[in-house]
Design an enzyme around this catalytic site. Structure first.
Site, short mmCIF file in Angstrom:
data_model
loop_
_atom_site.label_atom_id
_atom_site.label_comp_id
_atom_site.label_asym_id
_atom_site.label_seq_id
_atom_site.Cartn_x
_atom_site.Cartn_y
_atom_site.Cartn_z
N GLU A 1 27.29 -26.04 81.01
CA GLU A 1 28.49 -25.78 81.81
C GLU A 1 29.76 -26.30 81.14
O GLU A 1 30.50 -27.10 81.69
CB GLU A 1 28.32 -26.36 83.21
CG GLU A 1 27.16 -25.73 83.97
CD GLU A 1 26.93 -26.31 85.35
OE1 GLU A 1 27.73 -27.18 85.79
OE2 GLU A 1 25.95 -25.90 86.00
N ASN B 1 24.10 -23.36 77.97
CA ASN B 1 23.76 -22.84 79.29
C ASN B 1 24.97 -22.89 80.21
O ASN B 1 25.75 -23.85 80.15
CB ASN B 1 22.62 -23.72 79.87
CG ASN B 1 22.02 -23.17 81.13
OD1 ASN B 1 21.58 -22.02 81.17
ND2 ASN B 1 21.97 -23.98 82.17
N HIS C 1 22.84 -18.14 89.47
CA HIS C 1 22.92 -18.52 90.89
C HIS C 1 23.80 -17.46 91.59
O HIS C 1 25.02 -17.55 91.59
CB HIS C 1 23.53 -19.91 91.05
CG HIS C 1 22.71 -21.00 90.44
ND1 HIS C 1 21.46 -21.33 90.91
CD2 HIS C 1 22.95 -21.83 89.39
CE1 HIS C 1 20.96 -22.32 90.19
NE2 HIS C 1 21.84 -22.64 89.25
N GLU D 1 18.18 -20.27 85.72
CA GLU D 1 18.22 -20.95 87.02
C GLU D 1 18.39 -19.95 88.16
O GLU D 1 19.19 -20.14 89.07
CB GLU D 1 19.35 -21.98 87.06
CG GLU D 1 19.29 -23.02 85.96
CD GLU D 1 20.44 -24.02 86.00
OE1 GLU D 1 21.04 -24.19 87.09
OE2 GLU D 1 20.75 -24.62 84.95
N ASP E 1 18.49 -18.00 91.40
CA ASP E 1 18.24 -17.91 92.84
C ASP E 1 19.29 -16.99 93.43
O ASP E 1 20.39 -16.86 92.89
CB ASP E 1 18.21 -19.27 93.55
CG ASP E 1 19.42 -20.16 93.24
OD1 ASP E 1 20.52 -19.62 93.01
OD2 ASP E 1 19.27 -21.39 93.24
#
Length: 547
Positions: free
Chosen positions: A164, A205, A241, A270, A272
Site C-alpha cells: 500500500e 501489493n 477488496h 486479498e 472479498d
C-alpha cells in the site's frame, strides 16, 4: 540457494491432522458441479487458490481448519507475519503465530505467501519514531530476520515486501516510510528481501489497483522503472477488496496483462466482495458474478499465478467492523454453508476462463444522457451496445478515471465533487474481456455546496513526540448527499495522512470532503474520518478551528 526442508514447530498452537470423517461432515452440501475441492481444480490449471488464515481459528475450530486444509492449496497469515506480530519491540522477535501457519501448510501440502514486511499500518510506533538512519537499519534488520527465518523452507514461496505505497491518484503515499526515507525505501526493501532469500518471489501489493486507473498506472510505472534499474520485483499483487455498490472495476484482464507484459507474475491477494446487508438472492448472484470475473481475468493471463480470498467464512470476516452496514463478503456463510460465490469460483477453475476464441469487441454504446444532477452525483442513461456473444456490463469514465459500472444501461453516479464540471463517456465489455469503442461524451456540472445542518466535532485520539492522531465526526440535522469541512491549524502543525475523506490543503487550512462511500448522511446521522498530524511542540497538540 536450494530450499532444503526445515520443520517448523507450531509452539503453543496445536495443529491437528485433518480427520477424513470430519472432512465428509463439512463438505456434504456440494453444488451440482463440485466434483472436487477448489484446490484440485486450481492445481490442474497450474494455479493456486488461496485463503488468509487466523491462528486462533486454526488451533481451536475443527470446521475452520478442515475447510482451510481441503479447499485451498495456498495460505496467507492474516496477521501473524506482520511487523507488530513478529517484532513488537526493537530486535525482539517472536514467531509462534507465523510458525504455526507455516506448520499447517507443511501438514497439508500448501504454499505460504508472507504478508507483509514494509507497511505504514500495523507497524509498532517505535519504528515510526526512528530517525532516517535508524529506520533504514530497522527495516533491513527486520526483513533479514523475518524472511531469513523461512528462507530454507520450501513451502514459503513469496512475500509482500512493500504494501500500500500509493495514493488513489497514483502518487506516493505520504507514509512515515516515505517522509523519512523517500521513495528509495521501496527499492531498498526489495534488495534486502532478495539478500535474505534469493529464491522467494518478491511482490508489491496494493488495493484499488485491479482495473486500469490512476493508482494502478502509478504502480505500473514504478514497477517498470525499478525493474529497469535491476530492483528484484518479481510479482504484483492486486488486493481486490470490492463492493457491489461501486460496480466491478473496468479493464481488469487488460490490467493483469499489462503488468504481466513487464515480466512479473500477477496475483489477486486479498479478494472479498462485500454487499449491503442483509443478503438476498439478487446480491448473492451479483457477488458470484464478481468472483467469477476475478477468476476469469486471472485464468485468461498465463502469468496470473493464482487468487487468494481474504478468509473464506463470513463468520470471521473483517468487513462488518470496518464498513458498517456491509458484510457477507466471502464464499462461505457464517455457518460454513457454501454460497453461490463458492460455486462461481469452483466452476471457473473447473471449466476454465472466458472463451479465448472470442476476440470481437462490443459496439459502442449510445451517448449518455444526464438527469437528476446534485452536488455529489447525477443519473446517466444510454442505449445498449451489441455483441456477437453478449454484453456483460458497462463502465462510465471521466477521462481515464472510472466513475462507476453497471450491468444495465443506467447508472447513478455518486461521490462527485460539488461545483465541478465532468465530461463522461461509456464503454461496454463482454464475457471474454473485450471492450468497445467509447461512446460519445456528455458534460454536466454538479451543484454547489452541501446541504446545511452539518456540524463537525474534533477528538484527539492519540499523540506522541512529533505527531498526533485526530478524528472528526460530521453530524447532520438534515439529510445530505455530500459534506466538507475546513480545519485551520496554527503554524507548525500539518496534516500528513487521512482516511475516510479526501483532503486538499492551502497553507495551514485543510479542507476535507466525503469519500465516495460516505457522502450520504441521513437526518440525525453522522460519519467519522481520521488523520495523522505532524507537530513539534510539547503538551497537548493544538485544537483546530473550523470554517
Amino acid at each position: 540457494m536450494s530450499r532444503t526442508r526445515r520443520a517448523i514447530t507450531a509452539g503453543a498452537i496445536a495443529l491437528l491432522p485433518i480427520a477424513p470423517a470430519l472432512v465428509a461432515a463439512v463438505v456434504t452440501a456440494s453444488p451440482a458441479h463440485a466434483s472436487q475441492p477448489l484446490r484440485a481444480h486450481a492445481e490442474a490449471r497450474g494455479r493456486f487458490i488461496g485463503t488468509a488464515v487466523a491462528t486462533g481459528q486454526l488451533a481451536n475450530e475443527p470446521s475452520y481448519r478442515t475447510i482451510a486444509a481441503t479447499e485451498f492449496n495456498q495460505i496467507t497469515a492474516e496477521n501473524a507475519m506482520k511487523w507488530e506480530s513478529t517484532e513488537p519491540n526493537p530486535n525482539q522477535f517472536t514467531f509462534s503465530g507465523a510458525d504455526a501457519v507455516v506448520a499447517f501448510a507443511e501438514q497439508n501440502g500448501q504454499q505460504v505467501h508472507g504478508h507483509t514486511l514494509v507497511w505504514h499500518s500495523q507497524t509498532p510506533s517505535w519504528v515510526e519514531n526512528l530517525d532516517a538512519t535508524g529506520m533504514r537499519s530497522a527495516m533491513n534488520n527486520h526483513i533479514a530476520k523475518v524472511v531469513g527465518r523461512y528462507a530454507d523452507n520450501p513451502v514459503v514461496k513469496s512475500w509482500d515486501v512493500v504494501n500500500e505505497a500509493f495514493n488513489e491518484d497514483g502518487t506516493m503515499r505520504d507514509s512515515f516510510w516515505y517522509r523519512k526515507l523517500g521513495s528509495g525505501y521501496i527499492a531498498d526493501a526489495f534488495r534486502a528481501a532478495r539478500a535474505a532469500d534469493p529464491d522467494a518471489k518478491l511482490c508489491i501489493n496494493d488495493y484499488n489497483v485491479e482495473g486500469v486507473n490512476s493508482k494502478s498506472t502509478g504502480m505500473y510505472n514504478l514497477v517498470k522503472t525499478l525493474r529497469g534499474q535491476g530492483v528484484p520485483i518479481d510479482c504484483v499483487g492486486f488486493q481486490g477488496h470490492l463492493s457491489l455498490q461501486y460496480g466491478f472495476p473496468g479493464q481488469v484482464k487488460e490490467n493483469v496483462q499489462r503488468f504481466a507484459d513487464l515480466g512479473v507474475d500477477v496475483r489477486f491477494t486479498e479478494i472479498d466482495i462485500r454487499m449491503k446487508t442483509p443478503r438476498d438472492s439478487s446480491k448473492d448472484a451479483q457477488q458470484a458474478t464478481y468472483y467469477r470475473n476475478i477468476m476469469d481475468a486471472c485464468l485468461a493471463v498465463s502469468r496470473c499465478v493464482g487468487v487468494t480470498i481474504w478468509g473464506f467464512t463470513d463468520k470471521y470476516s473483517w468487513v462488518p467492523d470496518t464498513f458498517p452496514g456491509e458484510g457477507a463478503a466471502l464464499p462461505y456463510d457464517e455457518n460454513y454453508g457454501r454460497k453461490p460465490a463458492y460455486t462461481a469460483i469452483h466452476d471457473a477453475l473447473a471449466a476454465g476462463g472466458p472463451d479465448p476464441s472470442d476476440t470481437t469487441p462490443p459496439t459502442a454504446p449510445g451517448t449518455p444522457s444526464v438527469s437528476s444532477v446534485t452536488s455529489s452525483g447525477a443519473a446517466l442513461t444510454w442505449t445498449a451496445a451489441t455483441d456477437n456473444v453478449g454484453v456483460t456490463g458497462y463502465d462510465v469514465y471521466s477521462g481515464t478515471t472510472k466513475l462507476g459500472s453497471a450491468t444495465g444501461t443506467t447508472l447513478t453516479l455518486t461521490g462527485l465533487s460539488p461545483s465541478t464540471a465532468y465530461t463522461v463517456h461509456v464503454i461496454a465489455r463482454d464475457a471474454a474481456g473485450n471492450t468497445s469503442p467509447a461512446s460519445g461524451t456528455v458534460g454536466f456540472t454538479t451543484l454547489a455546496g452541501q446541504a446545511s445542518g452539518c456540524t463537525p466535532s474534533y477528538k484527539l485520539v492519540n499523540s506522541w513526540q512529533g505527531g498526533f492522531q485526530g478524528e472528526i465526526t460530521i453530524r447532520c440535522t438534515s439529510a445530505v448527499t455530500s459534506w466538507k469541512t475546513t480545519l485551520t491549524y496554527p503554524s507548525g502543525v500539518g496534516v500528513t495522512q487521512v482516511w475516510s475523506a479526501r483532503m486538499t490543503a492551502a497553507g495551514s487550512a485543510y479542507t476535507f470532503a466525503n469519500a465516495d462511500w460516505n457522502g450520504t448522511i441521513p437526518a440525525g446521522g453522522s460519519t467519522t474520518f481520521g488523520y495523522i498530524g505532524s507537530w513539534n511542540g510539547t503538551g497537548t497538540p493544538p485544537v483546530p478551528t473550523f470554517s
